[in-house]
Design a protein around this motif. Sequence first.
Motif, PDB file in Angstrom:
ATOM      1  N   GLN A 156       0.824  -1.211   0.000  1.00  4.62           N
ATOM      2  CA  GLN A 156       0.000   0.000   0.000  1.00  4.62           C
ATOM      3  C   GLN A 156       0.861   1.264   0.000  1.00  4.62           C
ATOM      4  N   LEU A 190       0.789   4.151  -2.807  1.00  5.41           N
ATOM      5  CA  LEU A 190       0.579   5.559  -2.444  1.00  5.41           C
ATOM      6  C   LEU A 190       1.689   6.451  -2.988  1.00  5.41           C
ATOM      7  N   ILE A 244      -4.627   0.044  -2.819  1.00  4.88           N
ATOM      8  CA  ILE A 244      -4.942   0.937  -1.703  1.00  4.88           C
ATOM      9  C   ILE A 244      -6.353   0.721  -1.183  1.00  4.88           C
ATOM     10  N   TRP A 304      -6.429   4.979   2.376  1.00  6.37           N
ATOM     11  CA  TRP A 304      -5.565   6.082   1.974  1.00  6.37           C
ATOM     12  C   TRP A 304      -4.729   6.612   3.137  1.00  6.37           C
ATOM     13  N   ASP A 305      -5.192   6.387   4.354  1.00 11.23           N
ATOM     14  CA  ASP A 305      -4.448   6.890   5.509  1.00 11.23           C
ATOM     15  C   ASP A 305      -3.680   5.790   6.225  1.00 11.23           C
TER      16      ASP A 305
END
Length: 526
Positions: free
Chosen positions: A91, A95, A111, A115-116
């Motif tokens: 991931q 990103l 992902i 996203w975080d």
Amino acid sequence: MSFSIVCDAISFEWTDGTPVLSDLDVAFGPGRTGLMGVNGSGKSTLLRLIAGELRPSSGTISVAGEIGYLPQNLPLATGSTVADLLGITAQRAALHAIENGDVAAEHFTVIGDDWDVEERARAELDRLGLGHLDLDRTAATLSGGEVVMTGLAALLVRRPEVLLLDEPTNNLDLDARRRLYAAVRSWSGVLVVVSHDRALLDLVDQVADLRDGAVRMFGGNLTAYEEALETEQEAAERTVRAAEGDVRRQRRELEEAQTKLDRRARYGNKMNATKREPKIVMGGRKRAAQVSAGKHRTMHAEKLDQARDRLTEAEQALREDDEIRVTLPETAVPAGRTVLTLPDLTGLYELRGGPEEDGEPIAELVVRGPERIALVGPNGSGKTTLLRSVADGDHPVPTGYLPQRLDLLDDSLSVLGNVRRFAPSAPVNEVRARLARFLFRGERAERAAGTLSGGERFRAVLAALLSAEPPPHLLLLDEPTNNLDMSSVRQLSQALSAYRGALIVVSHDLPFLETLGITRWLRKER
């Protein structure tokens, strides 16, 4: 209660046919459960079955929700990084690719909605006291405690509904343990933890006691479990005493009845000899007496058998778990003899009186005679590295080293075969006698090392270490209480207290260290 984990009549045996669990039924619901049992009872195997790492030979396991599993020893692939341990490498790469302008569809697929994920991973690391770790740092450079806490952070990032923890306090310093306790205390899902850490087990909502292939549930934490068990055992002891008294009474009544019958038989024989009554009358009386005597004996014998059965049943309710009997070799070291000299040290402090006291830096470590040294310090400070450097060096006395990861064993060999590697000239029967003291009796000594539980593996490594030729005059122990049940910790501390050689112990288990008669306290700082 709705159960999230249901094990229905599961059985499991290793590939060599060694049985571990048989027709086990157990269910775990919401809340925190402490899974307890003596070493080798199958606790870790049960967690691995629930986690899907092993498949039962029969029976079914159903789990409602995603599972997060922290094993005793996290596998570390060569070259793996902190990000790999956290499970976010793919991931992160996606990103960073998108941030650099690569908008390929596969990056968005990797992902998903996370996203975080990198921010959450850093936040969990920071919450667990690992904010200093770079995500690209090689995992091989981490301490044992840092590996454990990074593994826990990985699970918290995933947010599974079911959390399985196997001896999670292994190798953790006091600060890390407090952070782990806080994470467990705040866990709102299903949690099953195997541990011998009293503080951790006092945070659980219930205790599952795995014993003799069955699980009993006790409401409350470890303290409540021990109180319930003590009350139960006191009642069992009273029942045994009453049953023993009943057996003695029934045996006495049987003996008295036999004495009366023998007296009657002698009287009948005397009457028959004097022929005071007709033969047919006396014959009838004799037959009636024999039938009556037979019934009398049978009645008393049955009562005695019933009393013995009650005694056996009562004794089975008593807990008399086997305990290891660690016998250390006679390795007396004269008080003035130098057994170790380690120069050019940095970050090492000699404490004035105990683990919480101030200390003075020392540049050279000299160990003389049967000194007993405790080496403490935070995770990642280099305690294991220092101990390993001592083990790899040349010293004037034979040295034994018990590593943290217990990797001295050849998993393809039996327990017996492993110990004989360390003591090749010792007779087989003598090696078997030594192994019996560590609860490897008969066929258990023939088990492959790769099938052992964490506690069993420790016992096998310790048996090999203490059977070495020549026996060690300097013992180096790195977190020796990891994976041991409370009974084995007690036995180990008693044995080490009687050891007459020099001893250096790395441990975060202060109650254990305080039982060893430590003469010097050292602290390693980063």
